[in-house]
Design a protein around this motif. Sequence first.
Motif, short mmCIF file in Angstrom:
data_model
loop_
_atom_site.label_atom_id
_atom_site.label_comp_id
_atom_site.label_asym_id
_atom_site.label_seq_id
_atom_site.Cartn_x
_atom_site.Cartn_y
_atom_site.Cartn_z
N TYR A 63 15.37 -127.82 21.79
CA TYR A 63 15.82 -126.55 21.21
C TYR A 63 14.89 -125.41 21.66
CZ TYR A 63 16.95 -123.05 17.61
OH TYR A 63 17.30 -121.89 16.95
N VAL A 64 13.59 -125.65 21.60
CA VAL A 64 12.62 -124.63 22.01
C VAL A 64 12.83 -124.26 23.48
CG1 VAL A 64 10.16 -124.19 22.46
CG2 VAL A 64 10.88 -125.20 20.29
N CYS A 65 12.99 -125.27 24.33
CA CYS A 65 13.19 -125.01 25.76
C CYS A 65 14.46 -124.19 25.99
CB CYS A 65 13.27 -126.32 26.54
SG CYS A 65 11.73 -127.27 26.53
N GLN A 66 15.52 -124.52 25.25
CA GLN A 66 16.81 -123.86 25.42
C GLN A 66 16.78 -122.40 24.96
OE1 GLN A 66 20.01 -125.93 23.49
NE2 GLN A 66 21.52 -124.35 23.93
N GLN B 32 2.31 -122.85 18.06
CA GLN B 32 1.38 -123.03 19.18
C GLN B 32 2.09 -123.61 20.39
OE1 GLN B 32 -1.46 -125.46 17.02
NE2 GLN B 32 -2.99 -123.83 17.05
N TYR B 33 2.98 -124.58 20.13
CA TYR B 33 3.73 -125.19 21.22
C TYR B 33 4.62 -124.15 21.91
CZ TYR B 33 6.90 -128.23 23.79
OH TYR B 33 7.62 -128.82 24.81
N ILE B 34 5.28 -123.31 21.11
CA ILE B 34 6.16 -122.27 21.66
C ILE B 34 5.37 -121.31 22.55
CG2 ILE B 34 7.53 -120.23 21.07
CD1 ILE B 34 8.50 -121.82 18.59
N ILE B 35 4.20 -120.87 22.06
CA ILE B 35 3.37 -119.95 22.84
C ILE B 35 2.95 -120.60 24.15
CG2 ILE B 35 1.12 -118.79 22.94
CD1 ILE B 35 1.45 -118.30 19.89
N ARG B 36 2.50 -121.85 24.07
CA ARG B 36 2.02 -122.53 25.28
C ARG B 36 3.16 -122.72 26.27
NH1 ARG B 36 1.05 -127.75 26.50
NH2 ARG B 36 1.52 -128.51 24.40
N TYR B 37 4.35 -123.08 25.74
CA TYR B 37 5.49 -123.28 26.64
C TYR B 37 5.92 -121.95 27.27
CZ TYR B 37 10.01 -124.69 28.46
OH TYR B 37 11.07 -124.93 29.29
N LYS C 249 3.61 -121.18 30.04
CA LYS C 249 3.90 -121.99 31.23
C LYS C 249 5.05 -121.38 32.01
CE LYS C 249 2.38 -125.19 32.46
NZ LYS C 249 1.27 -125.33 33.45
N ARG C 250 6.08 -120.90 31.29
CA ARG C 250 7.20 -120.24 31.97
C ARG C 250 6.75 -118.93 32.63
NH1 ARG C 250 12.34 -121.78 30.11
NH2 ARG C 250 13.10 -120.26 31.64
N VAL C 251 5.86 -118.20 31.93
CA VAL C 251 5.31 -116.97 32.52
C VAL C 251 4.55 -117.31 33.80
CG1 VAL C 251 3.57 -115.16 32.20
CG2 VAL C 251 5.18 -115.68 30.35
N PHE D 26 -2.11 -114.44 27.39
CA PHE D 26 -2.34 -115.11 28.68
C PHE D 26 -3.83 -115.27 28.94
CE2 PHE D 26 -2.39 -115.77 33.23
CZ PHE D 26 -1.25 -116.52 33.46
N LYS D 27 -4.59 -114.23 28.62
CA LYS D 27 -6.03 -114.31 28.86
C LYS D 27 -6.68 -115.33 27.93
CE LYS D 27 -10.02 -111.48 29.95
NZ LYS D 27 -10.52 -110.12 30.17
#
Length: 281
Positions: A182-185, A223-228, A231-233, A263-264
């Motif tokens: 769901y998060v990825c989508q 935290q997972y959403i931010i990290r993912y 990664k997409r960024v 990001f930093k």
Amino acid sequence: MKHFTVQEPLRIQQFILDEGIIPLHDHNYYELIGVQAGNGYHLINGNQVAYEPGDLFWLCPADYYGFIVQQKTRFCSLLFTPSYLAGLIAGSPYPWRHIQENTPSDSGKLLADPVASRKLMALIEIILAEHQEAQEITSNLVVDSLMQTILSLTDRQLAQQSLATTPRSSTSLALIQRIVSYVCQHITEPDSLRMDKMADVFNYSPGHLGALFKEHIGESIQQYIIRYKLKRVETRLSLSAMTISQIADEFGFADVCHLNKLFKRYYNDTPSNYRRYVLSS
């Protein structure tokens, strides 16, 4: 993504890295990396793992990885090819089954007890000293013997970690997989990723859903959403011509300053500097 190769069957190297990023890459060899000083993050197979002095990372050819160096770090690294490993196995009574599995890792970190870590680090440093004294470490009986000991200790640690993995219910795992999917989508839809919205979608209270996710994944959903997202960024910065502002808009950051700050925090660099570094490599 870059692809690294080694030609010699066995290589040992010691190197120091200042603050910065080693971009993700894959490789054709096995590698045992010891952290002698410094700290930062090891990026492996889409995951981020903190490292500090004394940590050891086992990497097989199926892994892809990089580093974010926060404090000047000294590494010592053993690299060897599958053919070199096959030669050691042929002359050893031990099959090193867990090493030969060659399956991608979630963290790559050997969760050895301090005594086992010190043994492995000491053996690596002996091979380094042998290399500095004799230069030639292939077809070297002393080094081959040390390598057999290192692989036996590593395989034991991998076996213990495999046994220590706690079985989780298929129902809970299925839920976690659905949340991740769901998060990825919906990663470009901030409203869909609010905790109250996700709790409604999965028919759980926000607290219960968050606790289940953290138990299985080891970090909060946010935290997972931010990290993912980051990664997409990172992918956009590396592979697209989009401006930083366009990327920030796509992933729902409040503005470029917000993206820069996050990001930093995770990459120890700004998006624009990261893009320049990747494109110049």
